[in-house]
Structures are given as C-alpha cells and as structure tokens.
Scaffold this motif. Structure first.
Motif, PDB file in Angstrom:
ATOM      1  N   ILE A 176     -32.026  17.720  27.531  1.00 25.82           N
ATOM      2  CA  ILE A 176     -31.944  16.289  27.788  1.00 25.82           C
ATOM      3  C   ILE A 176     -31.869  16.087  29.295  1.00 25.82           C
ATOM      4  N   PRO A 177     -32.841  15.409  29.922  1.00 22.25           N
ATOM      5  CA  PRO A 177     -32.780  15.180  31.359  1.00 22.25           C
ATOM      6  C   PRO A 177     -31.533  14.380  31.731  1.00 22.25           C
ATOM      7  N   GLU A 178     -30.992  14.656  32.890  1.00 26.43           N
ATOM      8  CA  GLU A 178     -29.777  13.982  33.325  1.00 26.43           C
ATOM      9  C   GLU A 178     -29.992  12.474  33.404  1.00 26.43           C
ATOM     10  N   GLY A 179     -29.090  11.727  32.771  1.00 22.99           N
ATOM     11  CA  GLY A 179     -29.161  10.272  32.794  1.00 22.99           C
ATOM     12  C   GLY A 179     -29.990   9.666  31.686  1.00 22.99           C
ATOM     13  N   PHE A 180     -30.539  10.521  30.785  1.00 23.15           N
ATOM     14  CA  PHE A 180     -31.378  10.008  29.707  1.00 23.15           C
ATOM     15  C   PHE A 180     -30.856  10.484  28.351  1.00 23.15           C
ATOM     16  N   ASN A 181     -31.515  10.021  27.279  1.00 20.98           N
ATOM     17  CA  ASN A 181     -31.089  10.370  25.925  1.00 20.98           C
ATOM     18  C   ASN A 181     -32.178  11.054  25.112  1.00 20.98           C
ATOM     19  N   PHE A 182     -33.362  11.263  25.675  1.00 19.65           N
ATOM     20  CA  PHE A 182     -34.428  11.924  24.952  1.00 19.65           C
ATOM     21  C   PHE A 182     -34.518  13.389  25.393  1.00 19.65           C
ATOM     22  N   TRP A 183     -35.184  14.198  24.550  1.00 21.90           N
ATOM     23  CA  TRP A 183     -35.330  15.623  24.824  1.00 21.90           C
ATOM     24  C   TRP A 183     -36.692  15.891  25.439  1.00 21.90           C
ATOM     25  N   LEU A 188     -38.647   4.475  27.626  1.00 19.86           N
ATOM     26  CA  LEU A 188     -38.551   5.414  26.506  1.00 19.86           C
ATOM     27  C   LEU A 188     -37.106   5.636  26.112  1.00 19.86           C
ATOM     28  N   ASP A 189     -36.219   5.711  27.101  1.00 26.51           N
ATOM     29  CA  ASP A 189     -34.803   5.887  26.809  1.00 26.51           C
ATOM     30  C   ASP A 189     -34.258   4.687  26.030  1.00 26.51           C
ATOM     31  N   GLY A 190     -34.667   3.498  26.422  1.00 27.09           N
ATOM     32  CA  GLY A 190     -34.252   2.312  25.677  1.00 27.09           C
ATOM     33  C   GLY A 190     -34.787   2.310  24.264  1.00 27.09           C
ATOM     34  N   LEU A 191     -36.007   2.811  24.090  1.00 30.42           N
ATOM     35  CA  LEU A 191     -36.585   2.913  22.749  1.00 30.42           C
ATOM     36  C   LEU A 191     -35.772   3.863  21.880  1.00 30.42           C
ATOM     37  N   MET A 192     -35.348   5.007  22.449  1.00 28.29           N
ATOM     38  CA  MET A 192     -34.534   5.967  21.701  1.00 28.29           C
ATOM     39  C   MET A 192     -33.218   5.329  21.249  1.00 28.29           C
ATOM     40  N   LEU A 193     -32.568   4.602  22.155  1.00 31.21           N
ATOM     41  CA  LEU A 193     -31.298   3.948  21.804  1.00 31.21           C
ATOM     42  C   LEU A 193     -31.508   2.878  20.742  1.00 31.21           C
ATOM     43  N   TRP A 194     -32.606   2.152  20.845  1.00 31.58           N
ATOM     44  CA  TRP A 194     -32.887   1.090  19.872  1.00 31.58           C
ATOM     45  C   TRP A 194     -33.151   1.680  18.487  1.00 31.58           C
ATOM     46  N   MET A 195     -33.865   2.808  18.440  1.00 27.42           N
ATOM     47  CA  MET A 195     -34.176   3.445  17.157  1.00 27.42           C
ATOM     48  C   MET A 195     -32.937   4.062  16.513  1.00 27.42           C
ATOM     49  N   SER A 242     -25.464  -6.348  15.979  1.00 31.47           N
ATOM     50  CA  SER A 242     -24.971  -7.658  16.365  1.00 31.47           C
ATOM     51  C   SER A 242     -23.833  -7.591  17.366  1.00 31.47           C
ATOM     52  N   THR A 243     -23.259  -6.386  17.581  1.00 29.23           N
ATOM     53  CA  THR A 243     -22.108  -6.275  18.470  1.00 29.23           C
ATOM     54  C   THR A 243     -22.396  -5.502  19.749  1.00 29.23           C
ATOM     55  N   GLU A 244     -23.271  -4.494  19.672  1.00 30.12           N
ATOM     56  CA  GLU A 244     -23.568  -3.697  20.853  1.00 30.12           C
ATOM     57  C   GLU A 244     -24.696  -4.334  21.651  1.00 30.12           C
ATOM     58  N   ASN A 245     -24.547  -4.309  22.939  1.00 30.44           N
ATOM     59  CA  ASN A 245     -25.536  -4.911  23.823  1.00 30.44           C
ATOM     60  C   ASN A 245     -26.559  -3.868  24.242  1.00 30.44           C
ATOM     61  N   ILE A 246     -27.359  -3.383  23.281  1.00 36.33           N
ATOM     62  CA  ILE A 246     -28.407  -2.416  23.561  1.00 36.33           C
ATOM     63  C   ILE A 246     -29.725  -3.182  23.704  1.00 36.33           C
ATOM     64  N   PRO A 247     -30.339  -3.169  24.900  1.00 32.67           N
ATOM     65  CA  PRO A 247     -31.574  -3.931  25.087  1.00 32.67           C
ATOM     66  C   PRO A 247     -32.703  -3.369  24.246  1.00 32.67           C
ATOM     67  N   LEU A 248     -33.452  -4.248  23.603  1.00 32.31           N
ATOM     68  CA  LEU A 248     -34.593  -3.816  22.816  1.00 32.31           C
ATOM     69  C   LEU A 248     -35.759  -3.500  23.747  1.00 32.31           C
ATOM     70  N   PRO A 249     -36.417  -2.366  23.555  1.00 33.76           N
ATOM     71  CA  PRO A 249     -37.508  -2.012  24.461  1.00 33.76           C
ATOM     72  C   PRO A 249     -38.829  -2.680  24.115  1.00 33.76           C
ATOM     73  N   LEU A 250     -38.925  -3.284  22.918  1.00 32.32           N
ATOM     74  CA  LEU A 250     -40.207  -3.779  22.473  1.00 32.32           C
ATOM     75  C   LEU A 250     -40.545  -5.199  22.916  1.00 32.32           C
ATOM     76  N   PRO A 251     -39.604  -6.099  23.151  1.00 40.49           N
ATOM     77  CA  PRO A 251     -39.964  -7.461  23.543  1.00 40.49           C
ATOM     78  C   PRO A 251     -40.726  -7.499  24.867  1.00 40.49           C
TER      79      PRO A 251
END
Length: 456
Positions: free
Chosen positions: A201-208, A283-290, A298-307
C-alpha cells in the motif's frame, strides 16, 4: 564469592525479565487472537469464537470455533492453537501452530483417508519487529464415499509474509489437483492452480500496488446425463498496478491456450486491458467509497469519487481505458478486436464529452463467426416472438426463418457500411474525435451505430 553472587543475581534478573516479557507477549497474543476473531466474523453467516485460552509463561494453548451458517444448516470447524512465546522462541517473538479439525459428523471414509492428519495446518511466526510469516499446508488424499461420489485432493501449500505495518505482502498459493465426482456421474477436475503476489500500500493511500498472477493448468467439467464437456487449458492471468508521480497505471493480461465447448472451440485466446493515468487521489476515494457500509453512508463524511465534482481531479491526468488486444483462434481463422477511450480535453473543470473524448474501435471476424453470432441472435428473437404469440414452428421452418433473417441483417450491415467485406473476414473501424464520428473512414451518423447494434 561476591562476584559469584552478583553473577547469579544478574542471571536471575535476566531470566525474570525474559519470562516477564514472554508472559506479556502471551497476553498480547491472546488480545490479538480475540480481536482477530471478532473482526473476521461477518453478518452473512461466518463467525469465529474463542472457546478457550490457557495462558502460560512460555507457551499457551487456545481453541476457536469457526462456523459457516446457511439457511439450511451450520458447519462448525474446531481449530486448536499451540502458541510458543518465550523466552525468545527460535529468535522470534512468537510462533503459532493452528490445526483445523474435521467436524465430528464427517464421513468415515474421509476420516480414514486423512489418517489422523489435520486437513489444514496454519503456522504463523512473528518477529520482534511485528513482521509475520505464514505457512498453510493441507495433505493430499483420495477417498470414495458411500453414495458413489469421490474426491481426490492433491494438497495445498501457501507461504506469505506480511509487514509489521500490514501494508506489504508477498507470497504464493499452490494447489496441484482437485477431482470431484458426484453420484450422478458428473465430475470436475482442476489441475496446477497457483497464485503469486507481491504488493504494498503506497504511503498515504488505501489501494494496493504491485504484480500478481493467477494460473490454472486445466479446468474440466463433464455432465454425464447430456454427455457434454467443458474444458479450459492453460489459463494465465497477470495484473499489475503501479503508482508513478501521483498517477496510477494498471494492466490486466489474460491468456488461455484452449477452450472446448460442446459445439465450438477456440485457441490462443488473449485479452489485454489497460487503465492509464488514473489520478491516485481519485482512485483512493473510489476505494473508500466502495468499502463504505450502508450504515456509515449517512454518518461518515467520505467524498464520493463518481459525482461531477470529482471529475476534474480525474481528468487532469489525461486518463484512458484501452483494450489493447482481444483475440482468439477459431477453426475458421483469427478474430481480433482493440478499443480505446481517452480524455483529450484541456479544461477538466468544463468537461464536455462530445468534444473532449477520443475513441477508437477496430474489429476483425471470420465470416463464419459473424454468421454464427447473427444466427444465435436471430434465433433468440424468433423464439421470443413465437412465445409471445403463442405459436410454434417445427425445426425446419424455424431454421428457414432464421437463415432468411441472418441474410437480411448481413445485407443491412454491408449496405450502410457498418462492416467491410475482406475476403474471408469482415472488418470494422470506428473513430470518434472532436465530436466527429467516422465509420470505416467515412463520416457517420449516430443512427447508423444504433442500426448496427440492432442488427447484431
């Protein structure tokens, strides 16, 4: 004497320190085991529970229950864990040997085939830095059941390492052979399966990122009642993900030596796909959204990558998706296709798909293959219409209607330039750039594409 006393006291102090450290490590292992069991339990019927934990000074013993529940039944597997945690076992912080036990109601022939061996053994070694090494082993065996079914298991071996930060993993899984035969005579064979991976996992990201491969020498399935067989030989899938200066490059390459089906077979199938210049933050935002849960949405403020608000971030890197090659050898010749869609605009925040996208498509098919595809489509349309009208046709009448429909659709595709006749094959080329569409080098209208799709 004084020196001897000091030496004894020093040695005793070291021993106490070692044993205290070992006992403390044992406590940490117990805590980790309980946390892991809780985290692995899911809401879809899989749970892990710690039944007991006997903590000692230099070693401990634990027992867990793994349950797989369905609507009809529950399958329970007991796992024993022998843990060595000090002082300094073989230079490591701890070693855990986990043995998976067969359920008590297992088939007697299966119990006999294993000859008192555990069907699965998992060994984990932890270093003082927190890095862990894992070995998974299953013995080979063969057995016949009372109902006439049989199982041949060639065993399994896996090894992998996991970094202390849990952000890097490297290893392999190998399964030589699996043969299953059920009482009706149906059977399935899988040979020479292997998975390899080397990812982080690269530093600062969530994908492999990193390479991985998946191989199977043979997959064969036989249905005895209809005497139909499916066979796939030499499947090889390799993928890689690389982070380069805030942009991610991804590739997927697939090769199959041969596929045999009841009425058709193909050889040397290749499928190569690329995702280039994908913004790493997007891509990192997409991983978090998925990975988000419906409850947290409805409670976590995770930005959607698709809009649309996130598209400028993605488009600024000039992303593209490409099928660089999709090809195979048919009995009537090679069939090939390639396609590409890329962003070519200059103002990502003012994205206009008509003017900012580039696209190409190239395809080549043996004539007989296209005719077979049209035949299947026309036949399906006729059968659906006959069912809707409540009518029936005998096979000869149906085939005559299908042949006529195929001929008309083929003439239609040729007449408006959707395909070109190249002797033994049909080809087509499609280009889209700056809002202009070209079909086989000639300007084309959108309705022509819709007609082409409807014909096929």
């Amino acid at each position: 004497m004084k020196k001897l006393t000091i030496g004894v006291l020093s040695a005793g102090a070291l021993a106490v320190a070692a044993l205290s450290t070992s006992y403390f490590v044992g406590g940490k292992i117990q805590q980790a085991l309980e946390q892991t069991a809780e985290s692995w339990s899911t809401e879809d019927g899989f749970t892990v529970r710690v039944l007991e934990y006997q903590r000692g000074i230099t070693g401990s013993h634990a027992k867990t229950l793994w349950s797989f529940a369905s609507e009809e039944d529950t399958y329970d597997i007991t796992v024993t864990h022998d843990i060595v945690h000090g002082p300094w076992p073989l230079g490591h912080a701890a070693k855990v040997v986990s043995l998976f036990q067969l359920p008590e109601d297992s088939e007697p022939s299966l119990v006999e085939a294993l000859q008192n061996r555990a069907p699965l053994e998992w060994t984990t070694t932890a270093s003082w830095s927190g890095k862990t090494s894992h070995q998974l082993f299953s013995p080979n065996f063969a057995t016949n059941f009372e109902d006439g079914s049989s199982l041949t298991w060639g065993g399994l071996k896996a090894e992998w390492t996991l970094s202390a930060e849990r952000n890097a993993a490297k290893g392999f899984v190998r399964m030589p052979v699996l043969r299953v035969k059920v009482e009706e005579g149906n059977r399935m064979d899988v040979e020479d399966a292997e998975v390899t991976f080397d990812a982080r996992i690269p530093e600062g990201f969530n994908f492999w990122e990193g390479p991985s491969t998946f191989k199977i020498g043979l997959v064969s399935a036989l249905e005895s009642e209809s005497d139909t067989q499916f066979k796939l030989q030499q499947l090889h899938i390799s993928s890689t993900t690389t982070l380069q200066d805030k942009l991610v490059q991804m590739g997927l390459d697939t090769r199959i030596a041969k596929v045999e089906m009841p009425e058709y077979s193909v050889q040397n199938l290749a499928f190569d796909m690329r995702f280039n210049n994908i913004d790493a933050r997007w891509l990192d935002g997409l991983m978090l959204w998925m990975q988000r849960s419906p409850e947290a949405e409805s409670t976590e403020n995770i930005p959607l990558p698709l809009p649309l608000r996130d598209l400028p971030e993605l488009l600024a890197g000039k992303p593209e998706i490409a099928i660089t090659r999709f090809g195979l050898e048919t009995p009537d010749g090679p069939a090939e296709m390639s396609a590409r869609v890329a962003y070519a605009g200059q103002q990502p925040e003012m994205f206009n798909p008509v003017s900012d996208l580039q696209a190409q498509l190239n395809a080549s098919l043996p004539k007989s293959v296209l005719i077979q595809l049209l035949d299947a489509r026309v036949r399906s349309d006729y059968l659906a219409l006959l069912e809707q009208l409540g009518k029936e046709l005998d096979e000869q009448e149906l085939q005559a209607a299908v042949d006529d429909g195929v001929s008309k659709r083929l003439k239609s595709l040729l007449s408006f330039g959707a395909i070109q006749d190249r002797g033994e094959k049909f080809t087509t080329e499609l280009e889209f750039e700056q809002g202009e569409l070209k079909l086989n080098g000639q300007p084309a209208e959108l309705q022509n594409l819709l007609r082409m799709g409807g014909a096929i």
